[in-house]
Design an enzyme around this catalytic site. Sequence first.
Site, PDB file in Angstrom:
ATOM      1  N   ARG A   5       8.156  10.011  -4.725  1.00 54.40           N
ATOM      2  CA  ARG A   5       7.464   8.865  -4.190  1.00 54.40           C
ATOM      3  C   ARG A   5       8.149   7.672  -3.931  1.00 54.40           C
ATOM      4  NH1 ARG A   5       1.615   6.524  -6.495  1.00 54.40           N
ATOM      5  NH2 ARG A   5       1.272   5.087  -4.623  1.00 54.40           N
ATOM      6  N   HIS A   6       8.029   6.901  -3.063  1.00 55.62           N
ATOM      7  CA  HIS A   6       8.506   5.577  -2.940  1.00 55.62           C
ATOM      8  C   HIS A   6       8.341   4.649  -4.057  1.00 55.62           C
ATOM      9  CE1 HIS A   6       4.867   3.431  -2.085  1.00 55.62           C
ATOM     10  NE2 HIS A   6       4.542   4.666  -1.327  1.00 55.62           N
ATOM     11  N   GLY A   7       9.229   3.700  -4.196  1.00 58.03           N
ATOM     12  CA  GLY A   7       9.044   2.740  -5.261  1.00 58.03           C
ATOM     13  C   GLY A   7       7.916   1.824  -5.109  1.00 58.03           C
ATOM     14  N   SER A   9       5.317  -0.492  -3.938  1.00 56.42           N
ATOM     15  CA  SER A   9       5.455  -1.539  -2.703  1.00 56.42           C
ATOM     16  C   SER A   9       4.674  -2.703  -3.194  1.00 56.42           C
ATOM     17  CB  SER A   9       4.772  -0.751  -1.288  1.00 56.42           C
ATOM     18  OG  SER A   9       3.223  -0.872  -1.619  1.00 56.42           O
ATOM     19  N   VAL A  10       4.708  -3.836  -2.020  1.00 54.89           N
ATOM     20  CA  VAL A  10       4.198  -5.148  -2.276  1.00 54.89           C
ATOM     21  C   VAL A  10       2.536  -4.876  -2.336  1.00 54.89           C
ATOM     22  CG1 VAL A  10       3.539  -7.343  -1.338  1.00 54.89           C
ATOM     23  CG2 VAL A  10       5.861  -6.432  -1.102  1.00 54.89           C
ATOM     24  N   GLY A  19      -1.901   2.871   3.070  1.00 54.24           N
ATOM     25  CA  GLY A  19      -1.932   3.916   4.310  1.00 54.24           C
ATOM     26  C   GLY A  19      -0.714   3.716   5.021  1.00 54.24           C
ATOM     27  N   GLU A  84       2.052   8.375   4.487  1.00 54.56           N
ATOM     28  CA  GLU A  84       0.779   8.303   3.489  1.00 54.56           C
ATOM     29  C   GLU A  84      -0.455   8.689   4.407  1.00 54.56           C
ATOM     30  OE1 GLU A  84      -0.841   8.548   0.907  1.00 54.56           O
ATOM     31  OE2 GLU A  84      -0.271   6.941  -0.172  1.00 54.56           O
ATOM     32  N   ARG A 111     -10.803   7.017  -2.204  1.00 56.46           N
ATOM     33  CA  ARG A 111      -9.461   7.192  -2.711  1.00 56.46           C
ATOM     34  C   ARG A 111      -9.078   8.490  -3.052  1.00 56.46           C
ATOM     35  NH1 ARG A 111      -8.242   3.842  -7.554  1.00 56.46           N
ATOM     36  NH2 ARG A 111      -6.221   4.582  -7.099  1.00 56.46           N
ATOM     37  N   ASN A 181      -0.032  10.529  -1.225  1.00 56.74           N
ATOM     38  CA  ASN A 181      -0.984  11.583  -0.779  1.00 56.74           C
ATOM     39  C   ASN A 181      -0.336  12.590   0.084  1.00 56.74           C
ATOM     40  OD1 ASN A 181      -3.921  11.107  -1.662  1.00 56.74           O
ATOM     41  ND2 ASN A 181      -3.361   8.986  -0.781  1.00 56.74           N
TER      42      ASN A 181
END
Length: 240
Positions: A5-7, A9-10, A19, A84, A111, A181
Amino acid sequence: MILLRHGESVWNLENRFTGWTDVDLSANGVEEARLAGKILKNEGYQFDKAYTSVLKRAIRTLWIVEEMMDLVWLPVEKRWELNERHYGNLQGLNKAEMAKQYGAELVHQWRRGYGIEPPPLDNSDPRHPRFDRRYAGLAPEALPASESLKKTLKRVIPCWKQHILPDIAAGKELIIVAHGNSLRALYKHLEGLSDQEVMELNIPTGIPLVFELDSAFRPTAHYYLADSEKSQVVIGDTAH
């Protein structure tokens, strides 16, 4: 095979529904990606190809991992199907504020529920993916205005079967950098989780997840490449 999974995010940091909104990594997310790359290099992993989504937080995470591993030459296939889950009209909104407005239980279902879709975007909403150039080649009916996890699964699994699995069958070592997700959907498929079980599954940001597959491409083991204490802390809950 490595799932990542990506690092952070902001908008993870700001506790917003993200999303398909194309937000970037936070400073902490950059460090998570660097650490993931360092761990993979130290563990001796090598890859023949990478898959990622068309959203910059995943793409940038992959770039950083490649740089840390001295694999900037690595062939990359970007697939919108690995995006996502689309959170519809909730995108950009703060989850805690939404819980106050709509009630914690309904927001929890939006969620984490398997078959429940958040309120959709209107087709005229400028946030709708039909106005985004990166999806210009797709049929309008393929572009979601909102998605449940069940609906997300219906695009992730064909991508797995038609694109990723043939590469594995050809003997390629893969890293897949995607989203909470889309990776939950793939995990559900690989491990045969029930609809209820996948509701309790969370994929932490920035921690490589190893899947070992047998000759029939069934999982024989899966585990995170991180110390157990950190895994327990971050697996608890992270905004999407």
